[in-house]
Each structure stands twice: as C-alpha cells, then as structure tokens.
Design a protein around this motif. Structure first.
Motif, PDB file in Angstrom:
ATOM      1  N   GLY A  60      16.323 -74.001  27.558  1.00  0.00           N
ATOM      2  CA  GLY A  60      17.331 -74.792  28.248  1.00  0.00           C
ATOM      3  C   GLY A  60      16.765 -75.848  29.181  1.00  0.00           C
ATOM      4  O   GLY A  60      17.357 -76.900  29.371  1.00  0.00           O
ATOM      5  N   LEU A  61      15.605 -75.556  29.806  1.00  0.00           N
ATOM      6  CA  LEU A  61      15.017 -76.493  30.774  1.00  0.00           C
ATOM      7  C   LEU A  61      13.856 -77.298  30.201  1.00  0.00           C
ATOM      8  O   LEU A  61      13.245 -78.080  30.932  1.00  0.00           O
ATOM      9  CB  LEU A  61      14.530 -75.715  32.002  1.00  0.00           C
ATOM     10  CG  LEU A  61      15.603 -74.970  32.810  1.00  0.00           C
ATOM     11  CD1 LEU A  61      14.961 -74.213  33.964  1.00  0.00           C
ATOM     12  CD2 LEU A  61      16.668 -75.928  33.327  1.00  0.00           C
ATOM     13  N   SER A  62      13.553 -77.097  28.922  1.00  0.00           N
ATOM     14  CA  SER A  62      12.399 -77.789  28.343  1.00  0.00           C
ATOM     15  C   SER A  62      12.547 -79.306  28.374  1.00  0.00           C
ATOM     16  O   SER A  62      11.561 -80.041  28.450  1.00  0.00           O
ATOM     17  CB  SER A  62      12.179 -77.322  26.902  1.00  0.00           C
ATOM     18  OG  SER A  62      13.339 -77.594  26.107  1.00  0.00           O
ATOM     19  N   THR A  63      13.780 -79.796  28.330  1.00  0.00           N
ATOM     20  CA  THR A  63      14.026 -81.250  28.364  1.00  0.00           C
ATOM     21  C   THR A  63      13.758 -81.821  29.758  1.00  0.00           C
ATOM     22  O   THR A  63      13.336 -82.971  29.896  1.00  0.00           O
ATOM     23  CB  THR A  63      15.476 -81.560  27.957  1.00  0.00           C
ATOM     24  OG1 THR A  63      15.747 -80.954  26.691  1.00  0.00           O
ATOM     25  CG2 THR A  63      15.713 -83.054  27.861  1.00  0.00           C
ATOM     26  N   TYR A  64      13.971 -80.999  30.795  1.00  0.00           N
ATOM     27  CA  TYR A  64      13.877 -81.487  32.160  1.00  0.00           C
ATOM     28  C   TYR A  64      12.550 -81.115  32.832  1.00  0.00           C
ATOM     29  O   TYR A  64      12.082 -81.831  33.718  1.00  0.00           O
ATOM     30  CB  TYR A  64      15.032 -80.920  32.998  1.00  0.00           C
ATOM     31  CG  TYR A  64      16.378 -81.136  32.355  1.00  0.00           C
ATOM     32  CD1 TYR A  64      17.036 -82.363  32.454  1.00  0.00           C
ATOM     33  CD2 TYR A  64      17.007 -80.118  31.627  1.00  0.00           C
ATOM     34  CE1 TYR A  64      18.269 -82.565  31.857  1.00  0.00           C
ATOM     35  CE2 TYR A  64      18.242 -80.319  31.035  1.00  0.00           C
ATOM     36  CZ  TYR A  64      18.866 -81.541  31.150  1.00  0.00           C
ATOM     37  OH  TYR A  64      20.091 -81.744  30.555  1.00  0.00           O
ATOM     38  N   VAL A  65      11.966 -79.987  32.463  1.00  0.00           N
ATOM     39  CA  VAL A  65      10.706 -79.534  33.069  1.00  0.00           C
ATOM     40  C   VAL A  65       9.603 -79.701  32.029  1.00  0.00           C
ATOM     41  O   VAL A  65       9.541 -78.943  31.053  1.00  0.00           O
ATOM     42  CB  VAL A  65      10.802 -78.058  33.530  1.00  0.00           C
ATOM     43  CG1 VAL A  65       9.499 -77.623  34.193  1.00  0.00           C
ATOM     44  CG2 VAL A  65      11.979 -77.876  34.485  1.00  0.00           C
ATOM     45  N   LYS A  66       8.743 -80.645  32.245  1.00  0.00           N
ATOM     46  CA  LYS A  66       7.692 -80.935  31.276  1.00  0.00           C
ATOM     47  C   LYS A  66       6.385 -80.208  31.584  1.00  0.00           C
ATOM     48  O   LYS A  66       5.614 -79.904  30.669  1.00  0.00           O
ATOM     49  CB  LYS A  66       7.425 -82.450  31.241  1.00  0.00           C
ATOM     50  CG  LYS A  66       8.640 -83.284  30.835  1.00  0.00           C
ATOM     51  CD  LYS A  66       9.080 -82.957  29.415  1.00  0.00           C
ATOM     52  CE  LYS A  66      10.247 -83.834  28.984  1.00  0.00           C
ATOM     53  NZ  LYS A  66      10.701 -83.515  27.607  1.00  0.00           N
ATOM     54  N   ASP A  67       6.132 -79.948  32.852  1.00  0.00           N
ATOM     55  CA  ASP A  67       4.871 -79.313  33.232  1.00  0.00           C
ATOM     56  C   ASP A  67       4.919 -77.817  32.925  1.00  0.00           C
ATOM     57  O   ASP A  67       5.880 -77.131  33.292  1.00  0.00           O
ATOM     58  CB  ASP A  67       4.599 -79.525  34.724  1.00  0.00           C
ATOM     59  CG  ASP A  67       3.227 -79.008  35.132  1.00  0.00           C
ATOM     60  OD1 ASP A  67       2.221 -79.657  34.794  1.00  0.00           O
ATOM     61  OD2 ASP A  67       3.172 -77.940  35.768  1.00  0.00           O
ATOM     62  N   LEU A  68       3.879 -77.306  32.258  1.00  0.00           N
ATOM     63  CA  LEU A  68       3.849 -75.893  31.856  1.00  0.00           C
ATOM     64  C   LEU A  68       3.829 -74.968  33.060  1.00  0.00           C
ATOM     65  O   LEU A  68       4.505 -73.932  33.070  1.00  0.00           O
ATOM     66  CB  LEU A  68       2.637 -75.623  30.962  1.00  0.00           C
ATOM     67  CG  LEU A  68       2.437 -74.173  30.505  1.00  0.00           C
ATOM     68  CD1 LEU A  68       3.633 -73.697  29.702  1.00  0.00           C
ATOM     69  CD2 LEU A  68       1.156 -74.020  29.703  1.00  0.00           C
ATOM     70  N   LEU A  69       3.062 -75.317  34.090  1.00  0.00           N
ATOM     71  CA  LEU A  69       2.982 -74.456  35.269  1.00  0.00           C
ATOM     72  C   LEU A  69       4.336 -74.345  35.962  1.00  0.00           C
ATOM     73  O   LEU A  69       4.740 -73.249  36.383  1.00  0.00           O
ATOM     74  CB  LEU A  69       1.929 -74.995  36.242  1.00  0.00           C
ATOM     75  CG  LEU A  69       1.696 -74.166  37.516  1.00  0.00           C
ATOM     76  CD1 LEU A  69       1.271 -72.746  37.155  1.00  0.00           C
ATOM     77  CD2 LEU A  69       0.671 -74.829  38.414  1.00  0.00           C
ATOM     78  N   ASP A  70       5.041 -75.466  36.080  1.00  0.00           N
ATOM     79  CA  ASP A  70       6.380 -75.422  36.684  1.00  0.00           C
ATOM     80  C   ASP A  70       7.319 -74.551  35.853  1.00  0.00           C
ATOM     81  O   ASP A  70       8.133 -73.789  36.403  1.00  0.00           O
ATOM     82  CB  ASP A  70       6.950 -76.834  36.796  1.00  0.00           C
ATOM     83  CG  ASP A  70       6.203 -77.689  37.810  1.00  0.00           C
ATOM     84  OD1 ASP A  70       5.506 -77.110  38.658  1.00  0.00           O
ATOM     85  OD2 ASP A  70       6.316 -78.923  37.733  1.00  0.00           O
ATOM     86  N   MET A  71       7.222 -74.662  34.538  1.00  0.00           N
ATOM     87  CA  MET A  71       8.062 -73.854  33.669  1.00  0.00           C
ATOM     88  C   MET A  71       7.762 -72.366  33.840  1.00  0.00           C
ATOM     89  O   MET A  71       8.677 -71.536  33.877  1.00  0.00           O
ATOM     90  CB  MET A  71       7.859 -74.263  32.209  1.00  0.00           C
ATOM     91  CG  MET A  71       8.694 -73.466  31.213  1.00  0.00           C
ATOM     92  SD  MET A  71      10.475 -73.701  31.433  1.00  0.00           S
ATOM     93  CE  MET A  71      10.650 -75.344  30.727  1.00  0.00           C
ATOM     94  N   LEU A  72       6.484 -72.021  33.967  1.00  0.00           N
ATOM     95  CA  LEU A  72       6.119 -70.612  34.155  1.00  0.00           C
ATOM     96  C   LEU A  72       6.627 -70.091  35.501  1.00  0.00           C
ATOM     97  O   LEU A  72       7.089 -68.946  35.586  1.00  0.00           O
ATOM     98  CB  LEU A  72       4.600 -70.456  34.062  1.00  0.00           C
ATOM     99  CG  LEU A  72       3.981 -70.678  32.675  1.00  0.00           C
ATOM    100  CD1 LEU A  72       2.462 -70.570  32.752  1.00  0.00           C
ATOM    101  CD2 LEU A  72       4.530 -69.681  31.666  1.00  0.00           C
ATOM    102  N   LEU A  73       6.549 -70.913  36.530  1.00  0.00           N
ATOM    103  CA  LEU A  73       7.034 -70.493  37.849  1.00  0.00           C
ATOM    104  C   LEU A  73       8.538 -70.243  37.823  1.00  0.00           C
ATOM    105  O   LEU A  73       9.024 -69.236  38.355  1.00  0.00           O
ATOM    106  CB  LEU A  73       6.693 -71.556  38.897  1.00  0.00           C
ATOM    107  CG  LEU A  73       5.215 -71.689  39.279  1.00  0.00           C
ATOM    108  CD1 LEU A  73       5.004 -72.878  40.204  1.00  0.00           C
ATOM    109  CD2 LEU A  73       4.717 -70.409  39.942  1.00  0.00           C
ATOM    110  N   ILE A  74       9.274 -71.137  37.189  1.00  0.00           N
ATOM    111  CA  ILE A  74      10.732 -70.979  37.114  1.00  0.00           C
ATOM    112  C   ILE A  74      11.098 -69.774  36.254  1.00  0.00           C
ATOM    113  O   ILE A  74      11.947 -68.954  36.627  1.00  0.00           O
ATOM    114  CB  ILE A  74      11.369 -72.260  36.540  1.00  0.00           C
ATOM    115  CG1 ILE A  74      11.163 -73.433  37.499  1.00  0.00           C
ATOM    116  CG2 ILE A  74      12.862 -72.047  36.278  1.00  0.00           C
ATOM    117  CD1 ILE A  74      11.578 -74.769  36.915  1.00  0.00           C
ATOM    118  N   THR A  75      10.454 -69.649  35.089  1.00  0.00           N
ATOM    119  CA  THR A  75      10.784 -68.550  34.169  1.00  0.00           C
ATOM    120  C   THR A  75      10.418 -67.198  34.764  1.00  0.00           C
ATOM    121  O   THR A  75      11.175 -66.227  34.626  1.00  0.00           O
ATOM    122  CB  THR A  75      10.052 -68.743  32.834  1.00  0.00           C
ATOM    123  OG1 THR A  75      10.365 -70.025  32.295  1.00  0.00           O
ATOM    124  CG2 THR A  75      10.455 -67.670  31.841  1.00  0.00           C
TER     125      THR A  75
END
Length: 211
Positions: A81-96
């Motif tokens: 769901g957030l892949s379009t808005y969050v491009k950085d992998l580290l940010d995605m891992l922190l949110i997930t």
C-alpha cells in the motif's frame, strides 16, 4: 376387588409423589449449580454437545493461520500500500516493523486469547503473552527482529537465484503477502520455540540444583 383398587390407587399416588420429588430436586440442583458443586466434565464430553462444522480443524493450525493472516495483511496494507509513496527501503522497514508490532499486540494476540478454550491456553503461541502496556513496545521491538530475518531471507534467495541464472537486471523474488506471511510466521514460530526451549533448559537446571 375394592382392596386391590385402593392398593393400586395408593401405589399410583406414591409413584406420582416420588416423581414430583425427583423433578423438584432436579430443578433445585439446576438452579443452584455452580463451579463449586458441579461434577467435573472432560473436554471430550463437552465437545460432543458443541455445535459447529463436522470437519474438525486442529487448534494448532487455526493459531498458525491467524498469525499468518495478520502478517500477510500487514504486508498488503503497508508494504504494497505504501510502496508508491515510500521509496527508501529503510523507511519502509521502520514503518512495517512498527505496524507489525502494533498489530501483534492489539489484534493478533487478542484474537489468540479469544479463541482459547481455557485462560492462557494459547499463550504458547505468543512471544510476550502477558497483557500489559510494556508488551506493546516489546512486540514492536520483536517485530523488527523478525522483519530483519525475513528480509535477510529474501535477499539470500534473490542472490542465490541471480547467481545461478546470471540475470542481474531484475529482482527474481519480490515481496508479496502470501510468501511474506509464511516467512514471517516461520521465523516467529522458530523464535517462540527457542524461547520455550530456553525456559525448559533453565527449569531443568533449577530442578537439578534442588536435588
């Protein structure tokens, strides 16, 4: 003849009197029944009178499916769901990781407790079965550990596929809810079993010291 008729009437009156006494006692027993004066009933006997589907699903499978479903749902709503808005992998891992910890503490563990037939029966499926405010933060921290292991496994698989195929232009194995849920479930169960093993070793050591 009259004597026999009187005798029959007396027997009928006696049987009716005993019948009403038995029924009155049964009603009194039912009204006054509680845990202290009720005879123990086995789980097998209770299951005979439970309504539900004829196909019996093992309890352990239900617990694993619940944990898998919530893990896959987090992947669907946050990673996809957030892949379009969050491009950085580290940010995605922190949110997930934060989302997974919150979902585990507020949803997954509470669903496991709800399906427990006796209090604490499903605690063995949780890393932190205690219901307290501090487990909220522990579950988030624990989710980061499991998430790190999951993405490490993804990287290892992708590196192995690229090494064998020689195709470096694409990512062979992408992240999707079903496989992510299975990977997350696998590492989660593995770490929980390691915890149980550790406590068993400690308990055995304590028992040996007491001898």
């Amino acid at each position: 003849m009259a004597k026999k008729q009187k005798k029959t009437e007396r027997e009928q009156e006696r049987s009716q009197s005993e019948y009403y006494k038995l029924n009155t006692k049964a009603v009194d027993d039912l009204v006054n029944a509680d845990e202290s004066n009720s005879p123990p009933v086995s789980k097998e006997e209770l299951r005979k009178y439970q309504s539900g589907p004829k196909i019996k699903i093992a309890d352990w499978f239900k617990m694993l499916f619940i944990k898998f479903w919530f893990s896959g749902a987090v992947c669907y709503f946050f990673i996809w769901g957030l892949s379009t808005y969050v491009k950085d992998l580290l940010d995605m891992l922190l949110i997930t990781g934060a989302a997974m910890g919150v979902v585990t503490d507020l949803l997954t563990n509470n669903v496991l407790r709800f399906f427990a037939k006796t209090p604490g029966e499903n605690d063995r499926w949780m890393m932190f079965p205690q219901k307290s405010y501090w487990t909220f933060f522990l579950n988030i921290f624990y989710a980061y550990i499991v998430l790190f292991l999951v993405f490490t496994l993804y990287n290892m698989i992708n590196v192995a596929i690229i090494t064998v195929s020689g195709n470096t232009g694409t990512v062979p194995l992408g992240v999707e809810p079903i496989l992510f849920g299975l990977f997350y479930l696998g590492f989660d169960v593995l770490l929980i079993e390691m915890k149980h093993l550790f406590f068993r070793i400690v308990d055995d050591a304590k028992k040996n010291l007491r001898r």
